[in-house]
Scaffold this active site. Structure first.
Site, PDB file in Angstrom:
ATOM      1  N   LYS A  52      -8.954  -0.630  -5.552  1.00 35.10           N
ATOM      2  CA  LYS A  52      -8.746  -0.359  -4.264  1.00 35.10           C
ATOM      3  C   LYS A  52      -8.557   0.216  -2.974  1.00 35.10           C
ATOM      4  O   LYS A  52      -8.897  -0.003  -1.863  1.00 35.10           O
ATOM      5  CB  LYS A  52      -6.729  -1.043  -4.691  1.00 35.10           C
ATOM      6  N   GLN A  96       1.178   1.282  -8.137  1.00 34.72           N
ATOM      7  CA  GLN A  96       0.699   0.457  -9.636  1.00 34.72           C
ATOM      8  C   GLN A  96       1.502   0.668 -10.896  1.00 34.72           C
ATOM      9  O   GLN A  96       2.078   0.931 -11.623  1.00 34.72           O
ATOM     10  CB  GLN A  96      -0.451   1.568  -9.702  1.00 34.72           C
ATOM     11  N   ASP A 119       1.933  -6.152  -1.455  1.00 34.39           N
ATOM     12  CA  ASP A 119       1.987  -6.978  -3.337  1.00 34.39           C
ATOM     13  C   ASP A 119       2.878  -7.824  -3.655  1.00 34.39           C
ATOM     14  O   ASP A 119       2.557  -9.187  -3.989  1.00 34.39           O
ATOM     15  CB  ASP A 119       3.018  -6.367  -4.648  1.00 34.39           C
TER      16      ASP A 119
END
Ligand code: NAP
Length: 287
Positions: A52, A96, A119
């Site tokens: 990422k 994460q 997200d």
């Protein structure tokens, strides 16, 4: 049979976004910034985070990885999120997942400011997806739709079967497909006659987390198959999907591969979401 390459599509999208981002310093006097929090050293998570942040670098997005020990307390993590929520130079916050068991994942997701929730997991963003109002759309489902659209695959009126009903993949991808006027069947571990249900699908989206679970009997001739799964093949030690690609590919009209399919799209959609948060953020300040 044609392979839909997420790797190629994602590279193209990142190059387009990089061109836009290169104009932002002049236009807005700053660049988008993503803060990633990694708790612990799980090798899978470390590798996802590296992917990422590498993509952020490619596109010209500022980024930082904040590493906390696996033993970090929930309070410590929440306080770090508070700090990032209050920092006006941070546009996106990504924690994460999965988190160590002693930390309540929902509490953490809810604590991220909705406007920085790249997200798309915050309840207000989830509600937005289900109500068709403004929201950040979760990256992997968004990537699946982009893959289908990149090949001009008709979704309207098509029978789509989704295997999996998780909050991260199965449910949001089903809603996005419904928004495209597909007829969507959501299946899961309690579904009876799963292969027969799947064999009715014009498009099959698979998000289970079981290596090579989908075999040719699940697939109608000429169907489109999107494989979201990421697993380790016990026999070879290599990454593989939920679909037995070698056995199934020739029955399909289009299929994605693992790796190189949905995975890279998740990352380019994360970059897109970060830019979206940045643009909302700077425009809001201009108003
Ligand atoms: P998850 O939360 O574990 O959900 C798995 C879903 O599959 C559940 O709904 C489960 O049903 C269903 N399932 C499990 N066994 C089944 C069976 N035998 N028959 C039918 N359905 C079954 O997983 P997830 O987070 O959605 O992830 C799914 C896969 O996608 C994983 O391999 C993950 O690593 C991968 N993934 C990839 C990306 C990417 O960027 N490529 C992103 C996210 C996830 P129940 O609800 O009944 O338990």
């Amino acid at each position: 049979m044609q392979i839909i390459s997420g790797k190629e599509l994602s590279a193209k999208l990142k190059a387009e976004m990089a061109k836009d981002v290169a104009t932002y310093m002049d236009k807005y006097r700053r660049l988008p910034k993503l803060s990633v929090i990694l708790v612990g050293e799980d090798p899978g998570s470390v590798s996802y985070v590296t992917g990422k942040t590498k993509a952020c670098d490619e596109v010209g997005i500022l980024n930082e990885t904040i590493r906390l020990e696996a033993t970090a307390s929930e309070a410590e993590l929440l306080s770090k999120i508070d700090e990032l929520n209050a920092d006006s130079t941070v546009d996106g916050i990504l924690v994460q997942l999965p988190l160590p068991k002693h930390i309540d994942e929902n509490k953490v997701i809810f604590s991220i400011k909705r406007e920085k929730d790249v997200d798309g997991f915050h309840p207000l963003n989830v509600a937005g997806l289900w109500n068709n109002t403004d929201c950040i759309v979760p990256c992997t489902p968004k990537g699946v739709i982009k893959l289908l659209k990149s090949e001009n695959i008709e979704l309207k009126g098509k029978n789509v079967v989704v295997i999996g009903r998780s909050n991260i993949v199965g449910l949001p991808v089903s809603k996005l497909l419904l928004n495209e006027n597909a007829t969507v069947t959501i299946t899961h571990s309690k579904t009876q006659n799963l292969p027969q249900v799947c064999a009715q699908a014009d498009i099959l989206v698979v998000a289970i987390g079981r290596a090579k679970f989908v075999t040719p009997d699940f697939i109608k001739n000429g169907a489109v198959v999107i494989d979201v799964g990421v697993n380790r093949d016990e026999a070879t030690g290599k990454l593989c999907g939920d679909v037995d690609f070698d056995a199934c590919a020739e029955k399909t009209s289009y299929i994605t591969k693992v790796p190189g399919g949905v995975g890279p799209m998740t990352i380019s959609c994360l970059i897109e979401n970060t830019i979206e948060c940045f643009l909302n953020n700077v425009k809001h300040k201009l108003m």
